[in-house]
Write a protein that holds these residues in place. Structure first.
Motif, PDB file in Angstrom:
ATOM      1  N   SER A  10      -5.500   1.643  -1.648  1.00 59.76           N
ATOM      2  CA  SER A  10      -4.164   1.151  -1.979  1.00 59.76           C
ATOM      3  C   SER A  10      -3.527   1.985  -3.079  1.00 59.76           C
ATOM      4  O   SER A  10      -2.346   2.340  -3.014  1.00 59.76           O
ATOM      5  N   ASN A  14      -0.061   4.200  -2.709  1.00 55.58           N
ATOM      6  CA  ASN A  14       1.099   3.896  -3.551  1.00 55.58           C
ATOM      7  C   ASN A  14       1.398   5.016  -4.536  1.00 55.58           C
ATOM      8  O   ASN A  14       2.577   5.270  -4.849  1.00 55.58           O
ATOM      9  N   SER A  17       3.140   7.565  -2.501  1.00 59.47           N
ATOM     10  CA  SER A  17       4.502   7.095  -2.207  1.00 59.47           C
ATOM     11  C   SER A  17       5.409   7.259  -3.423  1.00 59.47           C
ATOM     12  O   SER A  17       6.541   7.750  -3.318  1.00 59.47           O
ATOM     13  N   ALA A  18       4.901   6.831  -4.602  1.00 62.66           N
ATOM     14  CA  ALA A  18       5.700   6.941  -5.824  1.00 62.66           C
ATOM     15  C   ALA A  18       6.007   8.399  -6.145  1.00 62.66           C
ATOM     16  O   ALA A  18       7.153   8.745  -6.490  1.00 62.66           O
ATOM     17  N   PHE A 424      -3.747  -2.629   0.983  1.00 60.90           N
ATOM     18  CA  PHE A 424      -2.332  -2.246   0.961  1.00 60.90           C
ATOM     19  C   PHE A 424      -1.433  -3.236   1.686  1.00 60.90           C
ATOM     20  O   PHE A 424      -0.362  -3.589   1.201  1.00 60.90           O
ATOM     21  N   ILE A 428       2.467  -5.228   0.726  1.00 62.34           N
ATOM     22  CA  ILE A 428       3.712  -4.821   1.376  1.00 62.34           C
ATOM     23  C   ILE A 428       4.302  -5.952   2.201  1.00 62.34           C
ATOM     24  O   ILE A 428       5.521  -6.131   2.264  1.00 62.34           O
ATOM     25  N   SER A 514      -2.925  -5.070  -5.668  1.00 68.13           N
ATOM     26  CA  SER A 514      -2.228  -4.491  -4.523  1.00 68.13           C
ATOM     27  C   SER A 514      -0.730  -4.743  -4.625  1.00 68.13           C
ATOM     28  O   SER A 514       0.080  -3.829  -4.400  1.00 68.13           O
ATOM     29  N   MET A 517       0.922  -2.529  -7.315  1.00 68.70           N
ATOM     30  CA  MET A 517       1.069  -1.136  -6.907  1.00 68.70           C
ATOM     31  C   MET A 517       2.209  -0.957  -5.910  1.00 68.70           C
ATOM     32  O   MET A 517       2.956   0.017  -5.978  1.00 68.70           O
ATOM     33  N   VAL A 518       2.351  -1.903  -4.984  1.00 67.19           N
ATOM     34  CA  VAL A 518       3.423  -1.797  -3.992  1.00 67.19           C
ATOM     35  C   VAL A 518       4.782  -2.028  -4.635  1.00 67.19           C
ATOM     36  O   VAL A 518       5.715  -1.233  -4.486  1.00 67.19           O
ATOM     37  N   TRP A 521       4.828   0.078  -8.634  1.00 63.46           N
ATOM     38  CA  TRP A 521       4.731   1.534  -8.690  1.00 63.46           C
ATOM     39  C   TRP A 521       5.683   2.171  -7.677  1.00 63.46           C
ATOM     40  O   TRP A 521       6.653   2.818  -8.053  1.00 63.46           O
ATOM     41  N   ALA A 522       5.385   1.979  -6.407  1.00 64.03           N
ATOM     42  CA  ALA A 522       6.222   2.573  -5.361  1.00 64.03           C
ATOM     43  C   ALA A 522       7.633   1.989  -5.389  1.00 64.03           C
ATOM     44  O   ALA A 522       8.624   2.699  -5.181  1.00 64.03           O
TER      45      ALA A 522
END
Length: 765
Positions: A10, A14, A17-18, A424, A428, A514, A517-518, A521-522
């Motif tokens: 995860s 992320n 993605s970030a 992950f 999301i 998780s 981070m989704v 962060w992202a």
């Protein structure tokens, strides 16, 4: 539940993605064609009219290769602007908002250092879970309090750290409240003249059989505030007229679009179908069609405007009343006007751009009913949202799915797929479920009847935070625990269930990792990219823009969306405070979020966001209160957790913490909150005195004339603004109440109007 592998997968997804979002932003922001998307605030302020020269580049693409090597220079640039300059540039609301992220770092960085130095070694070296057969666990759970055995003396380390974390949080919150209060008072003292400083909103004006609402308001304030009353503006129900105006704007945009098409191809007249969305109906000349529609709508608009002005039913029992001094407005706004507390209700008027005009047309008696209905609806919405929360938690507990659906085991057991699903996918999916929720809650707040945009934001933020607290936090813990320990719930005796729940709560930390981070962060990295405004700007710029003014209209600077972002931000405080003692491994994820978000949102308020209003950080007491709710929740949950671990003495030692938190709340409320609710009369008098000395000839009446005129009337001479120009010529205004002029006996309306010896004439001003 999840392993180090799941969290690693995860984190990898992320982080990539970030980084992808940040890299794309760094490249797109230096392209001349995107300059209005990433720096709209400077265009709106008039300090930027074209992309800055960064070397040799074409009209659309930056060809200076050296600028690509400095693609991350926006980060230090976002931190350079001093706070006083930031307040001047972006306003106090925006400046204080980004301080919330800095506050998170002040709280959690020292807490994380202590937790990793003391609690993580204590948890890791216990080894209880390795010998426990009735509880499902993973490697990461060994770092949590679940790894301590029942009745362990190691619980005293967690209790001691809980006291340390609480007192540190008290210190930081008290200092921050004091700083923000000082910033607000200084901001108000140094603020330039604004209409809301002299104006009070009066609601629930009682009916009078002999006078119109305007005459009644004039008479009441001329008598009861005779030395300070200046003028007033009646509130009209112009909601239908506003709808016509908005509809006309939409038609004008389509007209511009088709005129642009015709300009590109003069030999061909654009056509369209008149049916829904242009899918069916007869085909007509598009330009002629929209010209005719706009002409017809203009006639309807003029008729509706005349109706609003002349129809007594369109006049609401409310008014914006302005005073000659700030002192006079402060006295009126902060006092009860009559012996009947249900009429002549006064409060500070929002600044003109902060007024939500549609809700001023709601009769005052409806507001209680509306708010009751919305409270019931919020309860059911919160309750039924448990269903998708339970679904999300089922994704995070694949072991239970495997046991009940063995046919799916070969598919689920694939390492890469299992890690993605558990590490992950839950985060999301939960974020997708929450996308539309803030819009729904904002609609509910509008139905409740709040009369300012800032009030709508604060009320919606309260709803959203309650929703996140109950569903995302408590719902995830409870439903996740039920899924995770379902077999134990079924086969253990009833008195064992609280113990299983207590042991399992820390294990939900992996799910929240998780989610952080989704979303943290992202999600924050995607915020700075502004993908939707970027696409929309180029679509509008291609099809609708003909002039420089059109291009400015195509820019969408957006705003902080306080009602959406602040409650989500508060969720991170809640998770950090709850899991600081229970599962400290969560803290680094939160610290990364606060660090990245602080830089991103500081950049956004400097270069992008254009706030719709300025409330002077009036939202801060709500922020402080929610932080204390999070702190008390962490204390109560730790108390409940220890009560299941045969640690009675330890549990008793935690009892003072919630009491101390309540005491701290009341101390801060009494010490600081009045500065966010009332305006000191002493400060008002100082500003009035200085203003008279510096500008003795200033015409306040002319300055306030039309400040609180409904937007649909501001450019129309036919709208009669209420201004008592005869006031200075004729100091006596005879009342129109015939019954009171003919008899010395008190009228039945006396108590509602609150006047006595001034009933018959206004004394000289």
């Amino acid at each position: 539940m999840g392993s180090f592998t799941d969290i690693g997968v995860s984190a990898g997804i992320n982080i990539l993605s970030a980084l992808g979002f940040l890299l794309a932003f760094a490249v797109l922001r230096i392209q001349p064609i995107n300059d209005r998307v990433y720096f709209p605030k400077w265009y709106l302020k008039g300090t930027r009219s074209s992309p800055r020269t960064l070397g040799a580049f074409s009209k659309f693409v930056n060809a200076d290769l050296s600028t690509y090597l400095r693609f991350l220079n926006w980060m230090p640039a976002a931190l350079k602007m001093p706070e006083p300059e930031l307040i001047e540039h972006a306003g106090l609301d925006s400046t204080v908002y980004v301080r919330i992220y800095l506050l998170g770092l002040k709280i959690f960085v020292p807490i994380a250092m202590l937790a990793f130095a003391v609690l993580v070694p204590v948890n890791w070296t216990s080894g209880t879970l390795e010998t426990e057969k009735s509880v499902t666990y993973d490697e990461i759970d060994k770092l949590s309090i679940s790894n301590l055995g029942k009745g362990s003396k190691r619980f005293w380390a967690h209790i001691g750290m809980s006291y340390v974390f609480t007192f540190w949080t008290f210190y930081v919150l008290y200092h921050e409240y004091k700083v923000v209060t000082t910033m607000r008072l200084r901001f108000l003292a140094n603020q330039n003249r604004r209409p809301d400083q002299y104006t009070v909103l009066v609601q629930n004006v009682p009916p009078d059989p002999d006078e119109s609402v305007s005459e009644h308001v004039e008479h009441f304030f001329a008598v009861n505030h005779r030395d300070h009353y200046l003028t007033h503006q009646i509130v009209y129900n112009a909601n239908h007229l506003s709808g016509l105006v908005e509809k006309k704007k939409g038609l004008q945009n389509w007209l511009i679009y088709y005129e642009n098409q015709h300009a590109k191809h003069p030999a061909k007249r654009p056509t369209m179908k008149t049916g829904l969305w242009g899918l069916w109906g007869r085909r007509v000349d598009a330009i002629e069609y929209y010209l005719k529609e706009i002409e017809e709508l203009c006639k309807q608009e003029d008729e509706e405007r005349q109706k609003v002005i002349t129809d007594p039913n369109s006049i609401m029992p409310a008014a914006f009343v302005s005073f000659k001094t700030r002192w006079g407005a402060a006295v009126c706004a902060q006092t009860q006007q009559t012996s009947n507390p249900t009429v002549w209700l006064t409060e500070w008027a929002p600044e003109p751009r902060d007024v939500y005009w549609a809700n001023l047309a709601i009769p005052f008696v409806e507001l209680s009913i509306r708010r009751l209905l919305m409270a019931v609806l919020l309860f059911f919405l919160t309750f039924f949202f448990m269903v998708p929360i339970a679904f999300v938690q089922s994704l995070a507990n694949l072991d239970d799915i495997e046991r009940r659906l063995p046919l799916l085991k070969p598919l689920i057991e694939r390492n890469s797929l299992k890690s993605i699903i558990q590490g992950f996918l839950p985060g999301i999916v939960l974020k997708i479920f929450l996308i539309l929720l803030p819009t729904i809650l904002m609609t509910m707040s509008k139905i409740e009847g709040h009369i300012s945009l800032s009030g709508l934001d604060r009320r919606t933020a309260s709803k959203y935070y309650l929703f996140l607290f109950v569903n995302v936090f408590l719902g995830s813990v409870i439903t996740g625990t039920a899924f995770q320990q379902l077999d134990n719930f079924i086969h253990q005796s009833a008195n064992k269930i609280p113990e299983i729940v207590g042991e399992s709560i820390p294990m939900k930390a992996t799910f929240f990792m998780s989610y952080i981070m989704v979303d943290g962060w992202a999600g924050v990295a995607a915020e700075v990219l502004r993908l939707k405004p970027l696409v929309m700007f180029h679509i509008k710029n291609t099809f609708l823009v003909r002039t420089e003014h059109d291009r400015e209209q195509a820019m969408d600077p957006g705003s902080l969306d306080f009602y959406n972002s602040e409650p989500r931000l508060q969720l991170y405080f809640l998770l950090g405070l709850v899991y600081a003692v229970i599962t400290p491994i969560l803290l680094p994820f939160i610290i990364v979020f606060f660090s990245l978000a602080y830089i991103v949102f500081r950049h956004q308020i400097i270069n992008v966001y254009n706030q719709q209003y300025e409330s002077g950080a009036q939202f801060w007491p709500d922020v402080h209160r929610r932080l204390l709710i999070a702190l008390m929740s962490s204390q109560i949950l730790l108390l409940g957790l220890l009560s299941t671990q045969e640690a009675e003495k330890s549990t008793v030692a935690l009892l003072p913490l919630p009491v101390l938190s309540l005491w701290f709340h009341w101390v801060c409320k009494g010490r600081f909150e009045p500065a966010f609710v009332k305006f000191p009369l002493q400060d008002a008098m100082v500003k009035d005195t200085l203003e008279r000395a510096h500008d003795p000839t200033f015409s306040l009446r002319e300055y306030l004339k039309g400040a609180y005129v409904h937007p649909v009337f501001q450019k129309n001479d036919i709208y009669e603004r209420v201004a008592i120009d005869e006031e200075e010529k004729n100091p006596l205004v005879v009342t129109k109440r015939q019954s009171r002029m003919n008899t010395p006996v008190e009228s039945k309306f006396t108590s509602s109007s609150g006047t006595n010896e001034g009933e018959f004439s206004r004394l000289p001003t």
